[in-house]
Write a protein that holds these residues in place. Structure first.
Motif, PDB file in Angstrom:
ATOM      1  N   UNK A  22       0.816  -1.210   0.000  1.00 29.48           N
ATOM      2  CA  UNK A  22       0.000   0.000   0.000  1.00 29.48           C
ATOM      3  C   UNK A  22       0.845   1.253   0.000  1.00 29.48           C
ATOM      4  N   UNK A  23       1.932   1.224   0.755  1.00 24.49           N
ATOM      5  CA  UNK A  23       2.878   2.343   0.780  1.00 24.49           C
ATOM      6  C   UNK A  23       3.432   2.610  -0.608  1.00 24.49           C
ATOM      7  N   UNK A  24       3.851   1.546  -1.268  1.00 25.00           N
ATOM      8  CA  UNK A  24       4.472   1.676  -2.588  1.00 25.00           C
ATOM      9  C   UNK A  24       3.469   2.202  -3.620  1.00 25.00           C
ATOM     10  N   UNK A  25       2.266   1.648  -3.615  1.00 24.87           N
ATOM     11  CA  UNK A  25       1.271   2.065  -4.597  1.00 24.87           C
ATOM     12  C   UNK A  25       0.831   3.508  -4.367  1.00 24.87           C
ATOM     13  N   UNK A  26       0.771   3.937  -3.117  1.00 24.87           N
ATOM     14  CA  UNK A  26       0.417   5.325  -2.822  1.00 24.87           C
ATOM     15  C   UNK A  26       1.512   6.276  -3.271  1.00 24.87           C
ATOM     16  N   UNK A  27       2.771   5.897  -3.026  1.00 22.83           N
ATOM     17  CA  UNK A  27       3.886   6.746  -3.431  1.00 22.83           C
ATOM     18  C   UNK A  27       3.991   6.852  -4.950  1.00 22.83           C
ATOM     19  N   UNK A  28       3.596   5.815  -5.646  1.00 26.16           N
ATOM     20  CA  UNK A  28       3.599   5.897  -7.113  1.00 26.16           C
ATOM     21  C   UNK A  28       2.705   7.045  -7.583  1.00 26.16           C
ATOM     22  N   UNK A  29       1.583   7.258  -6.902  1.00 26.94           N
ATOM     23  CA  UNK A  29       0.688   8.356  -7.262  1.00 26.94           C
ATOM     24  C   UNK A  29       1.333   9.698  -6.943  1.00 26.94           C
ATOM     25  N   UNK A  30       2.049   9.764  -5.818  1.00 27.05           N
ATOM     26  CA  UNK A  30       2.727  11.002  -5.455  1.00 27.05           C
ATOM     27  C   UNK A  30       3.868  11.328  -6.423  1.00 27.05           C
ATOM     28  N   UNK A  31       4.454  10.296  -7.002  1.00 31.62           N
ATOM     29  CA  UNK A  31       5.615  10.469  -7.889  1.00 31.62           C
ATOM     30  C   UNK A  31       5.233  10.393  -9.363  1.00 31.62           C
ATOM     31  N   UNK A  32       3.970  10.608  -9.648  1.00 29.50           N
ATOM     32  CA  UNK A  32       3.464  10.420 -11.016  1.00 29.50           C
ATOM     33  C   UNK A  32       4.267  11.189 -12.053  1.00 29.50           C
ATOM     34  N   UNK A  33       4.667  12.407 -11.735  1.00 33.37           N
ATOM     35  CA  UNK A  33       5.405  13.232 -12.699  1.00 33.37           C
ATOM     36  C   UNK A  33       6.898  13.298 -12.390  1.00 33.37           C
ATOM     37  N   UNK A  34       7.358  12.376 -11.563  1.00 29.09           N
ATOM     38  CA  UNK A  34       8.764  12.348 -11.171  1.00 29.09           C
ATOM     39  C   UNK A  34       9.525  11.333 -12.013  1.00 29.09           C
ATOM     40  N   UNK A  35      10.816  11.580 -12.268  1.00 28.97           N
ATOM     41  CA  UNK A  35      11.636  10.576 -12.982  1.00 28.97           C
ATOM     42  C   UNK A  35      11.977   9.374 -12.095  1.00 28.97           C
ATOM     43  N   UNK A  36      11.734   9.474 -10.778  1.00 28.75           N
ATOM     44  CA  UNK A  36      11.968   8.330  -9.896  1.00 28.75           C
ATOM     45  C   UNK A  36      10.937   7.245 -10.182  1.00 28.75           C
ATOM     46  N   UNK A  37      11.395   5.998 -10.294  1.00 24.70           N
ATOM     47  CA  UNK A  37      10.513   4.878 -10.575  1.00 24.70           C
ATOM     48  C   UNK A  37      10.526   3.882  -9.416  1.00 24.70           C
ATOM     49  N   UNK A  38       9.360   3.348  -9.079  1.00 24.17           N
ATOM     50  CA  UNK A  38       9.227   2.371  -8.012  1.00 24.17           C
ATOM     51  C   UNK A  38       8.864   1.015  -8.605  1.00 24.17           C
ATOM     52  N   UNK A  39       9.629   0.002  -8.250  1.00 26.56           N
ATOM     53  CA  UNK A  39       9.416  -1.361  -8.748  1.00 26.56           C
ATOM     54  C   UNK A  39       9.057  -2.264  -7.574  1.00 26.56           C
ATOM     55  N   UNK A  40       7.938  -2.966  -7.679  1.00 25.75           N
ATOM     56  CA  UNK A  40       7.494  -3.895  -6.636  1.00 25.75           C
ATOM     57  C   UNK A  40       7.894  -5.312  -7.017  1.00 25.75           C
ATOM     58  N   UNK A  41       8.501  -6.031  -6.081  1.00 25.02           N
ATOM     59  CA  UNK A  41       8.947  -7.404  -6.337  1.00 25.02           C
ATOM     60  C   UNK A  41       8.291  -8.337  -5.328  1.00 25.02           C
ATOM     61  N   UNK A  42       7.701  -9.415  -5.845  1.00 23.42           N
ATOM     62  CA  UNK A  42       6.985 -10.376  -5.004  1.00 23.42           C
ATOM     63  C   UNK A  42       7.598 -11.766  -5.177  1.00 23.42           C
ATOM     64  N   UNK A  43       8.619 -12.110  -4.390  1.00 20.03           N
ATOM     65  CA  UNK A  43       9.213 -13.440  -4.516  1.00 20.03           C
ATOM     66  C   UNK A  43       8.383 -14.490  -3.770  1.00 20.03           C
ATOM     67  N   UNK A  44       8.340 -15.692  -4.339  1.00 21.46           N
ATOM     68  CA  UNK A  44       7.780 -16.835  -3.629  1.00 21.46           C
ATOM     69  C   UNK A  44       8.845 -17.413  -2.712  1.00 21.46           C
ATOM     70  N   UNK A  45       8.695 -18.673  -2.332  1.00 20.18           N
ATOM     71  CA  UNK A  45       9.607 -19.272  -1.366  1.00 20.18           C
ATOM     72  C   UNK A  45      11.045 -19.334  -1.848  1.00 20.18           C
ATOM     73  N   UNK A  46      11.962 -18.846  -1.004  1.00 17.48           N
ATOM     74  CA  UNK A  46      13.393 -18.955  -1.277  1.00 17.48           C
ATOM     75  C   UNK A  46      14.057 -19.716  -0.140  1.00 17.48           C
ATOM     76  N   UNK A  47      14.990 -20.551  -0.475  1.00 22.64           N
ATOM     77  CA  UNK A  47      15.716 -21.334   0.538  1.00 22.64           C
ATOM     78  C   UNK A  47      16.860 -20.487   1.086  1.00 22.64           C
TER      79      UNK A  47
END
Length: 225
Positions: A154-179
């Motif tokens: 939720x934090x990330x998706x909200x900040x994407x709206x705040x940064x809509x016209x910014x050159x900063x890009x936010x990437x969300x990563x969702x890993x499954x199980x890692x050993x």
């Protein structure tokens, strides 16, 4: 310059090895100076020359500020891997451990992103936030873990709206199980023999983060087979 948090173990350490092998300039951080030293010791001498290790507690705002004050120019990429797990039926979970879970996952992400946006919102910086597939669906005996990961999403998706016209890009990563060592302190007894290794996940993530002049991958799910 690439900044990697949570670099003392797991995915962060694996990413450090991959980028260092390509002679990228890196600033790596984690809470344990000794564990960071161990990661550095595993690098070849020529790779070490391009890597700086700095211990920091991302739950402390001053530590976060001090970390980025070490940089003379904006980083090209920040990969936020720091976090921890804690599982079990909610009625059996310790309030102290729950607070640690919130701090290690949510508070650290808030303070990190707060600092990055404050410093670099007008710069072309890619910020990669590693969460979990627990941020995509509820899981039994993972209620508080899912809660903090959903909050980070939720934090990330909200900040994407705040940064809509910014050159900063936010990437969300969702890993499954890692050993990784993650499970040893999570309170969950689980067979990880079929899980991805940290090196496998790091390789897939690094490839997915390749961007073009006019496009980038904004959401990445790394599923185990």
């Amino acid at each position: 310059m690439i900044v990697i948090t949570g670099a003392s173990s797991g995915l962060g350490a694996a990413l450090t090895h991959l980028y260092a092998a390509e002679k990228h300039s890196l600033l790596i951080t984690g809470r344990s100076q000794q564990k960071l030293a161990n990661v550095m010791a595993d690098l070849a001498p020529l790779e070490q020359a391009n890597v700086t290790a700095h211990a920091a507690d991302l739950c402390v705002a001053q530590d976060v500020s001090d970390l980025f004050s070490r940089l003379s120019t904006p980083p090209s990429r920040v990969i936020h891997c720091a976090g921890s797990g804690y599982f079990g039926p909610i009625e059996q979970q310790s309030p102290h451990a729950i607070n640690q879970l919130i701090n290690n996952n949510l508070t650290s992400s808030i303070l990190l992103l707060r600092e990055l946006v404050s410093r670099y919102r007008h710069h072309k910086v890619t910020v990669v936030v590693v969460m979990s597939t627990a941020a995509q669906a509820g899981k039994a005996n993972e209620s508080t873990y899912c809660a903090v990961k959903w909050a980070v999403k939720g934090l990330l998706e909200s900040l994407r709206l705040e940064l809509k016209d910014s050159p900063m890009k936010l990437v969300a990563v969702y890993p499954g199980g890692m050993a990784t060592d993650f499970w040893q302190t999570s309170g969950k007894d689980i067979d990880t023999s079929s899980f991805m290794t940290a090196a496998e996940a790091a390789t897939m993530l690094k490839q997915a983060l390749i961007a073009t002049e006019h496009g980038y991958v904004s959401d990445i799910t790394l599923n185990r087979s």
